[in-house]
Design a protein around this motif. Structure first.
Motif, PDB file in Angstrom:
ATOM      1  N   PHE A   7     -32.069   4.952  -6.492  1.00  0.00           N
ATOM      2  CA  PHE A   7     -31.522   6.311  -6.495  1.00  0.00           C
ATOM      3  C   PHE A   7     -31.724   6.922  -7.880  1.00  0.00           C
ATOM      4  O   PHE A   7     -31.159   6.416  -8.859  1.00  0.00           O
ATOM      5  CB  PHE A   7     -30.018   6.294  -6.195  1.00  0.00           C
ATOM      6  CG  PHE A   7     -29.672   5.954  -4.776  1.00  0.00           C
ATOM      7  CD1 PHE A   7     -29.722   4.636  -4.333  1.00  0.00           C
ATOM      8  CD2 PHE A   7     -29.304   6.940  -3.884  1.00  0.00           C
ATOM      9  CE1 PHE A   7     -29.413   4.308  -3.018  1.00  0.00           C
ATOM     10  CE2 PHE A   7     -28.987   6.630  -2.561  1.00  0.00           C
ATOM     11  CZ  PHE A   7     -29.042   5.313  -2.127  1.00  0.00           C
ATOM     12  N   ALA A   9     -34.873   9.464  -9.837  1.00  0.00           N
ATOM     13  CA  ALA A   9     -36.239   9.296 -10.367  1.00  0.00           C
ATOM     14  C   ALA A   9     -36.368   9.937 -11.746  1.00  0.00           C
ATOM     15  O   ALA A   9     -37.386  10.549 -12.055  1.00  0.00           O
ATOM     16  CB  ALA A   9     -37.240   9.904  -9.391  1.00  0.00           C
ATOM     17  N   GLY A  10     -35.334   9.802 -12.571  1.00  0.00           N
ATOM     18  CA  GLY A  10     -35.362  10.412 -13.902  1.00  0.00           C
ATOM     19  C   GLY A  10     -35.871   9.454 -14.962  1.00  0.00           C
ATOM     20  O   GLY A  10     -36.676   8.554 -14.680  1.00  0.00           O
ATOM     21  N   ARG A  11     -35.370   9.636 -16.206  1.00  0.00           N
ATOM     22  CA  ARG A  11     -35.880   8.856 -17.344  1.00  0.00           C
ATOM     23  C   ARG A  11     -35.771   7.353 -17.096  1.00  0.00           C
ATOM     24  O   ARG A  11     -36.721   6.595 -17.292  1.00  0.00           O
ATOM     25  CB  ARG A  11     -35.102   9.215 -18.621  1.00  0.00           C
ATOM     26  CG  ARG A  11     -35.339  10.601 -19.144  1.00  0.00           C
ATOM     27  CD  ARG A  11     -34.603  10.806 -20.457  1.00  0.00           C
ATOM     28  NE  ARG A  11     -33.175  10.470 -20.343  1.00  0.00           N
ATOM     29  CZ  ARG A  11     -32.348  10.340 -21.383  1.00  0.00           C
ATOM     30  NH1 ARG A  11     -32.808  10.509 -22.616  1.00  0.00           N
ATOM     31  NH2 ARG A  11     -31.077  10.049 -21.193  1.00  0.00           N
ATOM     32  N   VAL A  32     -34.866   7.562  -3.819  1.00  0.00           N
ATOM     33  CA  VAL A  32     -34.079   8.703  -3.352  1.00  0.00           C
ATOM     34  C   VAL A  32     -33.824   9.642  -4.523  1.00  0.00           C
ATOM     35  O   VAL A  32     -33.330   9.205  -5.577  1.00  0.00           O
ATOM     36  CB  VAL A  32     -32.721   8.232  -2.781  1.00  0.00           C
ATOM     37  CG1 VAL A  32     -31.851   9.434  -2.417  1.00  0.00           C
ATOM     38  CG2 VAL A  32     -32.921   7.318  -1.594  1.00  0.00           C
ATOM     39  N   PRO A  34     -32.815  14.090  -4.830  1.00  0.00           N
ATOM     40  CA  PRO A  34     -32.822  15.419  -4.203  1.00  0.00           C
ATOM     41  C   PRO A  34     -34.007  16.254  -4.673  1.00  0.00           C
ATOM     42  O   PRO A  34     -34.428  17.173  -3.963  1.00  0.00           O
ATOM     43  CB  PRO A  34     -31.486  16.039  -4.645  1.00  0.00           C
ATOM     44  CG  PRO A  34     -30.957  15.170  -5.732  1.00  0.00           C
ATOM     45  CD  PRO A  34     -31.597  13.830  -5.597  1.00  0.00           C
ATOM     46  N   ASP A  35     -34.537  15.937  -5.825  1.00  0.00           N
ATOM     47  CA  ASP A  35     -35.787  16.551  -6.289  1.00  0.00           C
ATOM     48  C   ASP A  35     -36.923  15.718  -5.666  1.00  0.00           C
ATOM     49  O   ASP A  35     -37.373  14.714  -6.244  1.00  0.00           O
ATOM     50  CB  ASP A  35     -35.827  16.507  -7.823  1.00  0.00           C
ATOM     51  CG  ASP A  35     -37.107  17.091  -8.391  1.00  0.00           C
ATOM     52  OD1 ASP A  35     -38.072  17.289  -7.616  1.00  0.00           O
ATOM     53  OD2 ASP A  35     -37.154  17.320  -9.616  1.00  0.00           O
ATOM     54  N   THR A  74     -22.866  10.729 -10.128  1.00  0.00           N
ATOM     55  CA  THR A  74     -23.171  10.319  -8.745  1.00  0.00           C
ATOM     56  C   THR A  74     -22.933   8.820  -8.510  1.00  0.00           C
ATOM     57  O   THR A  74     -23.002   8.357  -7.372  1.00  0.00           O
ATOM     58  CB  THR A  74     -24.659  10.609  -8.390  1.00  0.00           C
ATOM     59  OG1 THR A  74     -25.507   9.802  -9.237  1.00  0.00           O
ATOM     60  CG2 THR A  74     -25.005  12.074  -8.596  1.00  0.00           C
ATOM     61  N   HIS A  75     -22.662   8.064  -9.572  1.00  0.00           N
ATOM     62  CA  HIS A  75     -22.648   6.598  -9.443  1.00  0.00           C
ATOM     63  C   HIS A  75     -21.565   6.096  -8.489  1.00  0.00           C
ATOM     64  O   HIS A  75     -21.810   5.188  -7.682  1.00  0.00           O
ATOM     65  CB  HIS A  75     -22.432   5.937 -10.812  1.00  0.00           C
ATOM     66  CG  HIS A  75     -23.587   6.099 -11.757  1.00  0.00           C
ATOM     67  ND1 HIS A  75     -23.617   5.507 -13.008  1.00  0.00           N
ATOM     68  CD2 HIS A  75     -24.748   6.796 -11.661  1.00  0.00           C
ATOM     69  CE1 HIS A  75     -24.741   5.827 -13.628  1.00  0.00           C
ATOM     70  NE2 HIS A  75     -25.440   6.612 -12.831  1.00  0.00           N
ATOM     71  N   GLU A  92     -26.443   1.724 -12.992  1.00  0.00           N
ATOM     72  CA  GLU A  92     -26.579   2.054 -14.412  1.00  0.00           C
ATOM     73  C   GLU A  92     -25.200   2.326 -15.010  1.00  0.00           C
ATOM     74  O   GLU A  92     -24.250   2.697 -14.311  1.00  0.00           O
ATOM     75  CB  GLU A  92     -27.497   3.278 -14.594  1.00  0.00           C
ATOM     76  CG  GLU A  92     -28.930   2.916 -14.915  1.00  0.00           C
ATOM     77  CD  GLU A  92     -29.058   2.021 -16.155  1.00  0.00           C
ATOM     78  OE1 GLU A  92     -28.133   1.980 -16.990  1.00  0.00           O
ATOM     79  OE2 GLU A  92     -30.090   1.349 -16.285  1.00  0.00           O
ATOM     80  N   PRO A  94     -22.478   4.450 -17.343  1.00  0.00           N
ATOM     81  CA  PRO A  94     -21.214   3.791 -17.006  1.00  0.00           C
ATOM     82  C   PRO A  94     -20.975   3.910 -15.500  1.00  0.00           C
ATOM     83  O   PRO A  94     -21.647   4.699 -14.837  1.00  0.00           O
ATOM     84  CB  PRO A  94     -20.190   4.632 -17.779  1.00  0.00           C
ATOM     85  CG  PRO A  94     -20.798   6.002 -17.861  1.00  0.00           C
ATOM     86  CD  PRO A  94     -22.286   5.825 -17.865  1.00  0.00           C
TER      87      PRO A  94
HETATM   88  N1  LIG Z   1     -29.406   1.620 -19.641  1.00  0.00           N
HETATM   89  C1  LIG Z   1     -30.010   2.538 -20.342  1.00  0.00           C
HETATM   90  O1  LIG Z   1     -30.620   2.275 -21.361  1.00  0.00           O
HETATM   91  C2  LIG Z   1     -29.980   3.976 -19.856  1.00  0.00           C
HETATM   92  C3  LIG Z   1     -30.850   4.911 -20.424  1.00  0.00           C
HETATM   93  C4  LIG Z   1     -30.823   6.218 -19.941  1.00  0.00           C
HETATM   94  C5  LIG Z   1     -29.945   6.565 -18.935  1.00  0.00           C
HETATM   95  N2  LIG Z   1     -29.100   5.642 -18.419  1.00  0.00           N
HETATM   96  C6  LIG Z   1     -28.147   5.999 -17.350  1.00  0.00           C
HETATM   97  O2  LIG Z   1     -28.918   6.256 -16.181  1.00  0.00           O
HETATM   98  C7  LIG Z   1     -28.434   7.379 -15.498  1.00  0.00           C
HETATM   99  C8  LIG Z   1     -29.563   8.420 -15.348  1.00  0.00           C
HETATM  100  O3  LIG Z   1     -29.997   8.801 -16.601  1.00  0.00           O
HETATM  101  P1  LIG Z   1     -31.434   9.480 -16.819  1.00  0.00           P
HETATM  102  O4  LIG Z   1     -31.619   9.582 -18.270  1.00  0.00           O
HETATM  103  O5  LIG Z   1     -32.458   8.803 -15.999  1.00  0.00           O
HETATM  104  O6  LIG Z   1     -31.146  10.940 -16.203  1.00  0.00           O
HETATM  105  P2  LIG Z   1     -32.210  12.053 -15.787  1.00  0.00           P
HETATM  106  O7  LIG Z   1     -31.471  13.338 -15.854  1.00  0.00           O
HETATM  107  O8  LIG Z   1     -33.474  11.875 -16.526  1.00  0.00           O
HETATM  108  O9  LIG Z   1     -32.543  11.708 -14.248  1.00  0.00           O
HETATM  109  C9  LIG Z   1     -31.604  11.772 -13.237  1.00  0.00           C
HETATM  110  C10 LIG Z   1     -32.354  11.902 -11.903  1.00  0.00           C
HETATM  111  O10 LIG Z   1     -31.403  11.764 -10.849  1.00  0.00           O
HETATM  112  C11 LIG Z   1     -31.696  12.742  -9.861  1.00  0.00           C
HETATM  113  N3  LIG Z   1     -30.502  12.979  -9.049  1.00  0.00           N
HETATM  114  C12 LIG Z   1     -29.591  13.980  -9.111  1.00  0.00           C
HETATM  115  N4  LIG Z   1     -28.655  13.827  -8.156  1.00  0.00           N
HETATM  116  C13 LIG Z   1     -28.995  12.692  -7.465  1.00  0.00           C
HETATM  117  C14 LIG Z   1     -28.446  12.020  -6.351  1.00  0.00           C
HETATM  118  N5  LIG Z   1     -27.323  12.451  -5.764  1.00  0.00           N
HETATM  119  N6  LIG Z   1     -29.069  10.901  -5.897  1.00  0.00           N
HETATM  120  C15 LIG Z   1     -30.190  10.438  -6.478  1.00  0.00           C
HETATM  121  N7  LIG Z   1     -30.762  11.039  -7.545  1.00  0.00           N
HETATM  122  C16 LIG Z   1     -30.169  12.147  -8.035  1.00  0.00           C
HETATM  123  C17 LIG Z   1     -32.172  13.961 -10.653  1.00  0.00           C
HETATM  124  O11 LIG Z   1     -32.904  14.844  -9.809  1.00  0.00           O
HETATM  125  C18 LIG Z   1     -33.032  13.276 -11.724  1.00  0.00           C
HETATM  126  O12 LIG Z   1     -34.363  13.090 -11.266  1.00  0.00           O
HETATM  127  C19 LIG Z   1     -27.220   7.873 -16.284  1.00  0.00           C
HETATM  128  O13 LIG Z   1     -26.063   7.357 -15.672  1.00  0.00           O
HETATM  129  C20 LIG Z   1     -27.383   7.266 -17.651  1.00  0.00           C
HETATM  130  O14 LIG Z   1     -26.141   6.955 -18.270  1.00  0.00           O
HETATM  131  C21 LIG Z   1     -29.113   4.354 -18.854  1.00  0.00           C
END
Ligand SMILES: NC(=O)c1ccc[n+]([C@@H]2O[C@H](COP(=O)([O-])OP(=O)(O)OC[C@H]3O[C@@H](n4cnc5c(N)ncnc54)[C@H](O)[C@@H]3O)[C@@H](O)[C@H]2O)c1
Length: 333
Positions: A7, A9-11, A32, A34-35, A74-75, A92, A94
């Protein structure tokens, strides 16, 4: 084989998805988001299906595990839905941002009995693991002082900051977890300061971008944790730590992207290649996934769990409150 639905597809999804697809005992079945464009861009090259919502994946009995890495907000809902569907959960950090809601989620997951791992990847960084082993083997005696620094190259987008819960819960929580894990002791007092020095938009979003937190443990270890949302100096000093004990010192350098340093007639060669946490902790992300897959398949305990999530959030909450109130806060578990 353990089949996954991921769930988000971000960073960080872009880090975990290829790790799942490349694992010998795992398969990435779907992504999964929504984008849907983002889901497709990540899923299709890895042979997985892109979905805009998660219901079908949770109803699919062939999927054994979920990796939850959408926005922090969303977690909890996704964790509870996955637990009720009987899936093993890699979430992921918290778990969530509201401690009472997190505690209710813990009850739900515990009741279902599904395996749960919380993504404190830094525990799987070989350097920090070496520190923990050495501390537990009494190599440096009683740990008197800890300093941990975490500075990302550039701030995340403001839309991310707005859903992050603030820099203590979002970013510094990694260092907070390291302290708990390495000392095997929970801090009892927090005193934090924060400023918005890097981007006024972060301040307008209600957050700060430059923070220091002091923690004291019951046995008298004093810790200084420092995080910033930028690192204009580059790799040097972006991540690092010192563990100072009654018998010696352990130091974790930047080691970023490698520990190799270069020099020419004009002095040190600049290390310009500084893309971020994804590269610094690449090994840690692979090791944590490997741990999760093996623990699910073998039925062995997870390295991190629900209680680690609850306690680290309580400490991050105390830090946030301390910075806002400008006074020390006693941490109660
Ligand atoms: N462990 C680590 O080193 C680390 C590093 C970065 C982020 N994180 C954690 O990971 C999570 C995401 O961070 P990120 O930097 O990838 O964020 P991001 O904003 O780059 O990506 C989030 C993605 O989730 C999608 N999204 C939105 N609502 C959703 C849903 N209901 N279901 C599925 N996908 C959905 C968005 O469209 C987006 O593509 C955060 O909780 C952050 O704390 C952890």
């Amino acid at each position: 084989m353990l089949d996954f639905c991921l769930f988000g597809a971000g960073r960080i999804g872009k880090v975990h998805a290829p790790n799942i697809a490349g694992h010998p005992k795992a398969r990435l079945k779907c992504v999964v988001d929504p984008d849907l464009d983002a889901a497709q861009a990540l899923a299709e090259p890895l042979g997985a299906k892109a979905l805009a919502t998660g219901e079908a994946a949770l109803a699919d009995d062939s999927i054994g595990a979920v990796l939850i890495c959408g926005p922090t907000t969303t977690h909890i809902d996704q964790t509870e839905a996955a637990a009720n569907a009987g899936k093993a959960i890699f979430c992921e950090k918290p778990i969530g941002l509201d401690i009472e809601r997190v505690e209710r989620c813990i009850e739900v997951v515990t009741k279902t009995g599904v395996p749960f791992y919380l993504g404190f990847d830094m525990r799987f960084d070989p350097s920090f693991r070496e520190v923990r082993d050495a501390v537990l083997a009494d190599a440096i005696g009683h740990v008197e002082q800890i300093i941990i620094v975490g500075r990302d190259p550039v701030p995340p987008p403001i839309a991310y900051v707005e859903q992050s819960g603030g820099i203590f819960r979002d970013s510094m929580i990694h260092s907070i977890d390291l302290v708990r894990w390495i000392l095997e002791e929970d801090p009892s007092e927090a005193f934090a300061m924060g400023e918005c020095l890097i981007d006024p938009a972060i301040g307008r979003a209600g957050d700060v971008d430059s923070v220091m937190l002091m923690l004291r443990t019951p046995s008298g270890t004093i810790c200084t944790l420092s995080n910033a949302r930028h690192a204009p100096q580059g790799a040097e000093g972006s991540f690092g730590a010192q563990f100072f004990g009654s018998k010696g010192l352990l130091r974790v350098g930047t080691a970023y992207p490698t520990a190799t340093e270069g020099f020419d007639a004009n002095g040190p060669l600049a290390k310009r290649d500084f893309p971020g946490f994804q590269q610094r902790f690449a090994d840690a992300y692979r090791h944590e996934l490997d741990h999760f897959v093996n623990a699910v398949i073998d039925g062995t305990p997870m390295e991190t769990g629900l209680e680690d999530g609850r306690r680290s959030l309580l400490i991050a909450d105390a830090a946030t409150e301390s910075a806002q109130q400008r006074q020390p806060v006693t941490i109660r578990y």
